[in-house]
Design an enzyme around this catalytic site. Structure first.
Site, PDB file in Angstrom:
ATOM      1  N   CYS A 184     -18.767 -26.975 -30.431  1.00  0.00           N
ATOM      2  CA  CYS A 184     -19.150 -27.258 -28.304  1.00  0.00           C
ATOM      3  C   CYS A 184     -18.686 -26.096 -28.010  1.00  0.00           C
ATOM      4  CB  CYS A 184     -19.255 -28.539 -27.990  1.00  0.00           C
ATOM      5  SG  CYS A 184     -17.554 -28.879 -28.251  1.00  0.00           S
ATOM      6  N   THR A 185     -18.484 -25.694 -26.313  1.00  0.00           N
ATOM      7  CA  THR A 185     -18.228 -24.815 -25.919  1.00  0.00           C
ATOM      8  C   THR A 185     -16.283 -25.093 -26.038  1.00  0.00           C
ATOM      9  OG1 THR A 185     -19.634 -25.263 -24.296  1.00  0.00           O
ATOM     10  CG2 THR A 185     -16.800 -23.863 -23.287  1.00  0.00           C
TER      11      THR A 185
END
Length: 328
Positions: A184-185
């Site tokens: 994810c980010t």
């Protein structure tokens, strides 16, 4: 030459007593030093992105680190030419990451401090990307994936992160016995989601430690095998990741040409995120459909002060018309 702005991305799962009171205290301090950004504080931890000049961000990091609960908190730092936020928000939430499980109103029983996937550094994650027997799963929202993603990563048929657990349950037979790595980010979603996968019975689960943001800054991998740009939840919208052989994977909504420029549909009741060049935004008055382009509250028309005649001419140029009652 104006001073560079630093953008800080961070999170930490840690027990916070009286989290609601701490959120108010946190907001007060941030405003006192002129910091901008968005922070979530919950009983389970903190998650935020903030921006400011060097002095302001240094004051903030020093203040956070002075609290023993956050003494080892990891700040990921970007340098930009302008502010990434316009205001300062600190919100108290039940959780900093919500999985949206039907059988569990809140996910407090999934504690990443107790159960989470194996941490993979950028080099290890790159090796996983190249391993044909490893499943790489993107845990972000669909519009984040569409702007950029790791090469070969699975794009779950979902719109947002909260739908991911059910998608995994529906498809678990396809990769239950395989090694699965998630990303994810910045890492905060994967901490909890990978723990949930372990609880679901997946035997070999890994996660990109520090998220895509860290992968792009690693001096060895330099973001290689990432295609496109990384979506961020601030005024920047996107940041580059691959510094070896960057590519553009997203396409203009209107003509299919390569485009990384995200805009929201001008119909406030639609607000769909689409890729559009400035030229096509102008041509289609930022509407994703004929109905949105002719909507009486079209924000592009309002923001640019178009007269009814100018609006009608734009639509006529693309073979559409403005209903008589709109803009009259």
């Amino acid at each position: 030459m104006s001073e560079k702005i630093r953008v800080l991305l961070y999170y930490k799962y840690v027990s916070i007593e009286n989290a609601q009171e701490y959120a108010a205290k946190h907001l007060e301090f941030c405003k006192s030093i002129g910091l901008k950004g968005r922070i979530l504080i919950a009983d389970e931890g903190i998650n935020g992105t903030v921006s400011g000049d060097y002095e302001t961000t240094q004051k903030y990091m020093d203040w956070v680190h002075s609290d023993e609960r956050f003494a080892d908190l990891w700040f990921k730092i970007d340098e930009e030419n302008q502010q990434a936020f316009r205001k300062m928000f600190v919100r108290y939430k039940k959780e900093i990451v919500h999985l949206g499980l039907e059988d569990n109103n809140f996910d407090s029983d999934i504690n990443p401090l107790e159960t989470t996937g194996e941490y993979l550094n950028p080099k290890q994650f790159k090796e996983a990307l190249l391993d044909e027997d490893t499943v790489v799963l993107d845990t972000r929202n669909d519009y984040e994936y569409d702007l950029g993603h790791f090469r070969g990563a699975i794009r779950p048929d979902i719109r947002n992160f909260r739908e991911l657990p059910q998608w995994v349950r529906d498809n678990k037979d396809k990769f239950m016995e395989k090694r699965v790595v998630v990303y994810c980010t910045g890492g905060v979603r994967c901490e909890k989601f990978s723990g949930w996968m372990v609880r679901e019975g997946f035997k070999d689960v890994g996660q990109l430690h520090g998220g895509i943001a860290t992968y792009g800054k690693d001096p060895e991998v330099q973001g290689e095998l990432w295609d496109g740009a990384m979506y961020v939840f601030d005024d920047r919208i996107s940041v580059p990741i691959n510094h070896v052989n960057p590519t553009v994977v997203s396409k203009d909504y209107f003509d299919g040409t390569p485009c990384e420029r995200y805009v929201n549909c001008a119909n406030p009741f639609c607000n769909k995120q689409i890729f559009a060049s400035e030229e096509n935004e102008t041509k289609y008055v930022r509407g994703c459909s004929p109905e949105c382009r002719a909507h009486e509250r079209n924000r592009y028309v309002q923001e640019n002060g178009l007269s009814r005649q100018e609006w009608a001419e734009r639509l006529e140029a693309i073979g559409e018309s403005l209903p008589e009652f709109v803009g009259a």
